[in-house]
Design an enzyme around this catalytic site. Structure first.
Site, short mmCIF file in Angstrom:
data_model
loop_
_atom_site.label_atom_id
_atom_site.label_comp_id
_atom_site.label_asym_id
_atom_site.label_seq_id
_atom_site.Cartn_x
_atom_site.Cartn_y
_atom_site.Cartn_z
N GLU A 12 23.22 6.28 3.44
CA GLU A 12 24.34 6.19 2.47
C GLU A 12 23.86 6.26 1.03
OE1 GLU A 12 27.83 5.63 3.12
OE2 GLU A 12 27.19 6.33 5.08
N SER B 28 10.46 12.20 2.93
CA SER B 28 9.44 11.52 3.75
C SER B 28 9.90 11.33 5.19
CB SER B 28 9.05 10.17 3.13
OG SER B 28 10.03 9.19 3.41
N ARG C 188 9.18 13.81 8.24
CA ARG C 188 7.86 13.91 8.88
C ARG C 188 7.50 12.57 9.53
NH1 ARG C 188 7.54 16.80 4.16
NH2 ARG C 188 6.97 14.98 2.93
N GLY D 258 11.88 3.04 2.77
CA GLY D 258 12.14 2.12 1.64
C GLY D 258 10.97 2.11 0.67
N ASP D 259 9.76 2.15 1.21
CA ASP D 259 8.57 2.16 0.35
C ASP D 259 8.46 3.46 -0.43
OD1 ASP D 259 7.93 -0.31 1.48
OD2 ASP D 259 6.82 0.64 3.11
N ALA E 202 0.83 -1.20 0.00
CA ALA E 202 0.00 0.00 0.00
C ALA E 202 0.87 1.25 0.00
CB ALA E 202 -0.91 -0.01 1.23
O1 RIB Z 1 7.82 -0.47 5.31
C1 RIB Z 1 7.03 0.11 6.32
C2 RIB Z 1 5.80 -0.69 6.51
O2 RIB Z 1 6.15 -1.97 6.99
C3 RIB Z 1 4.84 -0.13 7.52
O3 RIB Z 1 3.90 0.74 6.94
C4 RIB Z 1 4.22 -1.36 8.14
O4 RIB Z 1 2.87 -1.47 7.89
C5 RIB Z 1 5.01 -2.55 7.57
O5 RIB Z 1 4.33 -3.17 6.55
#
Ligand code: RIB
Length: 321
Positions: free
Chosen positions: A239, A297, A300, A266-267, A56
């Site tokens: 890094e 990101s 915050r 990372g997301d 998501a």
């Molecule tokens: O990568 C962060 C995410 O890892 C969080 O939003 C949490 O829900 C887990 O899935």
């Protein structure tokens, strides 16, 4: 410029739509001074609830930056599930293949964030464990219109393997984020993915090698390339990021900020990378874009809550030296 080798092979240019086959969670974020010892009760400064889950988060990051995104995911038949679907709709994500699984609870993620911004995450997968290969088949018509499919490991491995094999047959590029890392992942079954994007911890678990320094991460990534992984992108936190293919090694420098909360960084990187890559097919430029978006990101609190829209991200980029 390093481009995807698949594109060089003469395959027709794919669309710029992004498909995500992945998880969603409700993040329960506690900001702590320190983790309590066993048996200790400790007051913590603050708490916040928000939408999360690696699939998501990546979908929302790409959509906030203006990408057309469709998502295949499963929620529980509870209030969290309803809120999660509404959140996707509000983000402009095609959520027709986000469905509730009767008798299950939505995934949740208790997260603990230290004053340094460092995070620790637990996940209770709930309905995410019910995202099956047959659900990917049911979404095939929509997924077929995507130029890139994003996958993570908060859903059953069989669904990940199935999606990669299906996408390879369809000639669709795949980015696999092997997170959270599991020693059960069979690398031999993910070789058809165009990109493998681990962080240093995930890379260490996948290879059994040290990855603490950039040099170590490069050596470990090379092992995956030797096994047949086409493109490894290692996210290195403060890094920057490292690109390793059979032909090239490139380091993308970090964008340095003062971190408030690193969860979801990372997301953010992957969502922004995907949004840039489907338009540019320039891997290094997409990595630099992703690194800047992730840096913004972490200034915050929260995961999705911290992801900028295109306008806010542009302002952040303009503020950089
Ligand atoms: O990568 C962060 C995410 O890892 C969080 O939003 C949490 O829900 C887990 O899935």
């Amino acid at each position: 410029m390093v481009e995807s080798s698949k594109r060089d092979s003469g395959r027709p240019a794919a669309g710029s739509r992004i498909g995500v086959v992945g998880s969603n969670m409700v993040d329960l974020v506690t900001y702590i001074d320190r983790m309590p010892e066993a048996g200790e009760t400790l007051a913590a400064p603050s708490f916040s609830m928000g939408h999360g889950g690696k699939g998501a988060n990546q979908a929302v990051a790409a959509a906030r930056l203006g990408a057309e995104v469709m998502l295949v995911s499963r929620v529980g038949d509870d209030l969290f599930g309803e809120g999660t679907i509404r959140n996707f709709q509000e983000a402009g994500i095609d959520a027709r293949h986000v469905r509730a699984v009767p008798g299950t609870q939505s995934g949740v993620a208790p997260i603990f964030v230290e004053p340094s911004g460092e995070n620790r995450i637990l996940i209770v997968k709930g309905a995410n464990e019910h995202l099956l290969p047959s659900d990917v088949e049911a979404a095939a018509a929509e997924l077929r219109s995507c130029g890139l499919i994003l996958l993570q490991l908060e859903i059953p491995l069989e669904t990940v393997y199935h999606t990669i094999a299906w996408a390879a047959r369809e000639g669709i590029e795949v980015l696999l984020n092997p997170a959270p890392a599991t020693p059960e992942l069979d690398v031999g079954r993910v070789l058809a993915a165009t990109f493998l994007v681990p962080n240093q911890t995930e890379l260490a678990i996948m290879t059994g090698l040290p990855t603490g320094t950039r040099e170590e991460a490069e050596r470990a990534a090379r092992v995956l390339v030797e096994k047949g992984v086409r493109t490894v992108i290692v996210t290195l936190g403060a890094e920057g990021a490292l690109l390793v293919t059979a032909e090239a090694v490139r380091h993308v420098p970090p964008v340095t900020v003062r971190p408030r909360d690193t969860s979801g960084a990372g997301d953010a990187f992957i969502g922004a990378f995907a949004q840039h890559y489907v338009r540019s097919h320039d891997i290094e430029a997409a990595m630099a874009w992703g690194a800047a978006y992730a840096a913004d990101s972490i200034t915050r609190p929260g995961t999705q809550k911290a992801f900028a829209d295109a306008e806010r991200f542009e302002a952040f980029r303009a503020s950089l030296p």
